[in-house]
Design an enzyme around this catalytic site. Structure first.
Site, PDB file in Angstrom:
ATOM      1  N   ASP A   1     133.150 -22.186  29.910  1.00  0.00           N
ATOM      2  CA  ASP A   1     132.020 -22.585  30.731  1.00  0.00           C
ATOM      3  C   ASP A   1     132.426 -22.379  32.200  1.00  0.00           C
ATOM      4  O   ASP A   1     133.576 -22.068  32.501  1.00  0.00           O
ATOM      5  CB  ASP A   1     131.616 -24.042  30.421  1.00  0.00           C
ATOM      6  CG  ASP A   1     130.179 -24.322  30.809  1.00  0.00           C
ATOM      7  OD1 ASP A   1     129.580 -25.242  30.253  1.00  0.00           O
ATOM      8  OD2 ASP A   1     129.642 -23.580  31.672  1.00  0.00           O
TER       9      ASP A   1
HETATM   10  C1  GLC Z   1     126.757 -24.313  33.275  1.00  0.00           C
HETATM   11  C2  GLC Z   1     126.492 -24.899  31.894  1.00  0.00           C
HETATM   12  C3  GLC Z   1     126.396 -23.865  30.819  1.00  0.00           C
HETATM   13  C4  GLC Z   1     125.792 -22.604  31.399  1.00  0.00           C
HETATM   14  C5  GLC Z   1     126.824 -22.029  32.336  1.00  0.00           C
HETATM   15  C6  GLC Z   1     126.341 -20.728  33.003  1.00  0.00           C
HETATM   16  O1  GLC Z   1     127.657 -25.121  33.964  1.00  0.00           O
HETATM   17  O2  GLC Z   1     127.361 -25.924  31.445  1.00  0.00           O
HETATM   18  O3  GLC Z   1     125.603 -24.440  29.760  1.00  0.00           O
HETATM   19  O4  GLC Z   1     125.464 -21.698  30.372  1.00  0.00           O
HETATM   20  O5  GLC Z   1     127.199 -22.959  33.354  1.00  0.00           O
HETATM   21  O6  GLC Z   1     125.287 -20.985  33.838  1.00  0.00           O
END
Ligand code: GLC
Length: 734
Positions: free
Chosen positions: A263
């Site tokens: 993430d």
């Molecule tokens: C965010 C979220 C994740 C998302 C990623 C990209 O922090 O936790 O669900 O897909 O970053 O945007």
């Protein structure tokens, strides 16, 4: 390209090129716009690192991404195409109800169809991968991201996770109109202690395996191409650096062969978690855990070469990660078609087209949950005079907190939806009440949002109350702010803003015939709403066609059929509250004066509205529950049958639910678990027999030795319209 060609390519790449494939950056680093969906602090990337980055997130647009791919491949020594990824959570330009609302449809096929539309639209806009579905099990309404899940039940989540992956990917992601799906967040992000965002998850291995992983297993069985790691610790080990979780459980035991992406900045955050002293240690932990792509952090690109040169990380470990990224690009057909579906003409033609709007309208209708309807207050009559009041009547952004590419497309508001089917003066509209209390301040997705920045509708409160007094009925369109849920949207109190509750009470004083339409991204504490409203319709955040769908349901053009995918608590003090809990050694049996039982002194154990609950305009009666046999063998099947009758005057859907209980086992078992559901349409006066086949496989759990198995013994099957169904029959497994 075939696998051997991929190998040849991999072997011909330099170390710098290989590491570049494991970097994902936001397009803002290329001065190419794009939306930040996470904190951007001090990441620094060299020009060369950006030239070699393997994937991009957060930017869309066919012409833009075609140009981007062209310029990017020019700088690629092997002209390896870039992957374009984005958060297409509940729709791209045609926005569907938030995932929690889609869970309320108890219709996974419908959610799959919504995902297929989102894939068609986003693929035409140049996207290859969506960071969806979020398959996290959620049971704590304080957590903001419950809006992004399909709820508290293991079986329901698994059905939706599988259907949505198939909706996005189809049978072959290289096909036109398909995108690769990324199931997230692995694992147990939905169990943050106290519901606080990013907080640690402290659950047993049995609970993890039996409750939090099945929806990911279902996604993997459906062929999901990517898995995303979760931010938080699980048993005090950050998931992104948890080798046992990722290599032993996800890859070996669950047989996941695709790309594991971190993430946002989660690799770098291993330092903040206190398990890595610096970037070098963080990179080592993550690559050894099998994390292939480092999203939005400069850890891999700055540290992996040194770790490999020093021999602390093997080239083989790097090569397996790079090969998985190249294989994903190959599965998408990008080596042959680097633009894939990017097509400006298709982009214009598909976005919010009639067919897609119809899909959004149907999904919204099936997602609404009617919690209360005293004295048949609903549906409204077009001949009646109805006053529509409250802060949401004109709102055209009822899309929830995770539709970052659709904000500029207005949704159908309630006013517009009602005006299409009911001429004024049968329906009059005036807010009369603001959305937020003035002192409210919070950081929204795009900066500060506060009560002062919201439109102030209170000046016309008296006028609105006069309209209420002069109307036959009132519809109050209330709710939490759309940014009061979603990532970073944890709340300690889960009630409506006080200003709205006050307005509701004033309205009820002049007209008792109130319907409350509630916009929310989570279960709310509705104790201050129930006494003042004859009807309560939960609309969640319904998307592009929200207002037209709400109007259709309010006026009986369509019948509400949604069922709660997550319990609505009596109060936040109960949270986490969910139906599949345990008896304890001192179960409460309804004697308030008996102190020594599992209960509270000041609130009930039961939620205000239970999982699986939802009313219809129809009236459904269950009868004749029976089993064709009360002995189940390992190889056999027992069929449980019930007759469902619509005894009302409205045709409508009823979701018939099957729950099973294991009376005694080597470990404590939930008081009941959803094991089947069937959504059936019944005309007034019609009946239907519904049969569920019970098999031994449905009775399996992780026993005292952590073996996934069933145990002979006594079981009870409950069948009904929600998780409190009392009709039951008993059977034994031998
Ligand atoms: C965010 C979220 C994740 C998302 C990623 C990209 O922090 O936790 O669900 O897909 O970053 O945007």
């Amino acid at each position: 390209m075939n696998d051997s060609d991929l190998r040849v390519l991999l072997d011909d790449m330099t170390l710098e090129e290989k590491i570049g494939q494991l970097l994902q950056v936001n397009s803002s680093f290329y001065n190419a716009g794009g939306l930040l969906t996470g904190p951007q602090q001090n990441e620094q990337f060299s020009r060369r690192q950006l030239e070699l980055a393997g994937s991009l997130l957060g930017t869309v647009g066919a012409e833009h991404l075609i140009r981007f791919q062209d310029s990017y491949m020019e700088t690629q020594p092997h002209r390896i195409p870039m992957l374009f990824m984005a958060d297409i959570i509940n729709g791209y330009k045609t926005v569907f109800p938030i995932p929690l609302a889609q869970g309320a449809t108890f219709n996974p096929e419908l959610a799959g169809a919504c995902a297929a539309v989102a894939a068609r639209e986003s693929a035409a806009a140049g996207i290859h991968v969506t960071f969806s579905p979020m398959a996290d099990l959620v049971r704590d309404a304080r957590w903001g991201r419950v809006m992004e899940s399909t709820g508290e039940d293991v079986y329901l989540n698994s059905c939706f996770s599988s259907a949505v992956v198939r909706g996005y990917q189809g049978g072959d992601v290289s096909e036109k109109g398909r995108v690769a799906a990324c199931v997230k967040h692995f694992a147990a992000y939905g169990a943050p202690l106290a519901g606080r965002e990013y907080n640690q998850a402290e659950i047993s291995e049995r609970t993890l395996m039996e409750e939090y992983l099945p929806s990911f297993r279902a996604a993997i069985e459906a062929g999901v191409k990517l898995v995303m790691t979760s931010f938080q610790t699980l048993g005090r080990i950050p998931c992104t650096g948890n080798r046992k979780l990722m290599r032993d459980t996800l890859r070996a035991e669950m047989n996941f062969r695709g790309v594991l992406i971190s993430d946002w900045k989660a690799v770098d955050e291993l330092i903040a978690h206190g398990v890595a002293a610096d970037g070098r240690e963080a990179a080592k932990l993550a690559i050894e855990a099998g994390v292939d792509i480092d999203m939005m952090a400069d850890v891999y690109v700055n540290e992996l070469a040194g770790l490999i040169d020093s021999g602390e990380v093997s080239r083989g470990l790097l090569d397996e990660a790079v090969l998985r990224v190249l294989s994903l690009k190959n599965d998408l057909g990008l080596f042959e078609h680097p633009y894939k579906d990017a097509d400006p003409e298709a982009e214009r033609r598909l976005m919010l087209c009639k067919e897609h709007r119809r899909a959004a309208h149907e999904a919204a209708i099936q997602s609404f949950v009617l919690l209360k309807n005293e004295g048949g207050n609903l549906p409204l009559l077009k001949s009646e005079r109805t006053a529509f009041l409250g802060p949401y009547i004109n709102d055209q952004n009822i899309v929830g907190s995770w539709t970052i590419f659709a904000d500029e497309n207005p949704c159908v508001s309630i006013r517009e939806g009602v005006s299409r089917i009911v001429p004024e003066p049968s329906a009059v509209f005036l807010e009369g009440c603001s959305l937020l209390d003035k002192e409210t301040r919070f950081a929204g997705f795009r900066g500060l949002a506060d009560g002062k920045s919201q439109p102030d509708f209170s000046a016309r409160e008296d006028e609105a109350l006069k309209l209420a007094a002069g109307a036959d009925k009132v519809v109050l369109c209330l709710g939490e702010h759309r940014q009061h849920s979603g990532e970073g949207g944890a709340r300690g109190e889960i009630t409506l803003p006080q200003v709205q509750t006050d307005f509701l009470k004033k309205t009820a004083a002049v007209n008792p015939n109130i319907t409350a339409v509630i916009f929310c991204g989570r279960p709310l504490d509705l104790r201050n709403v129930v006494p003042y409203a004859k009807s309560i319709l939960v609309a969640w955040f319904p998307g592009s066609e929200g207002g037209s769908a709400i109007a259709d349901v309010l006026y009986g053009e369509a019948c509400p059929s949604g069922k709660l995918p997550m319990s609505f608590p009596h109060s936040v003090g109960q949270v986490p509250v969910y139906y599949s809990d345990f008896t304890t050694g001192r179960p409460y049996c309804g004697q308030p004066d008996f102190r020594f039982a599992s209960k509270y002194l000041d609130i009930p154990n039961e939620p205000l509205y239970p999982f699986g609950f939802g009313l219809s305009y129809g009236a459904f009666a269950y009868s004749g529950l029976s089993l064709d046999c009360d002995i189940l063998t390992k190889e056999g099947t027992v069929n449980v049958t019930v007759t469902v009758s619509n005894t009302g005057v409205w045709g409508g859907y009823e979701t018939v639910q099957l729950y099973l209980r294991d009376i005694a086992a080597s470990v404590a078992r939930p008081v009941r678990e959803l094991k089947g559901f069937r959504k059936i349409w019944l005309e007034p006066g019609a009946s239907a027999q519904v049969t569920f086949a019970i098999t031994e496989e449905m009775l399996r759990f992780y026993d005292i030795n952590m073996s996934y198995t069933s145990e002979a013994g006594s079981f009870v099957a409950y069948v009904g319209g929600d998780s409190t169904a009392a009709d039951s029959v008993a059977f034994s497994l031998i």
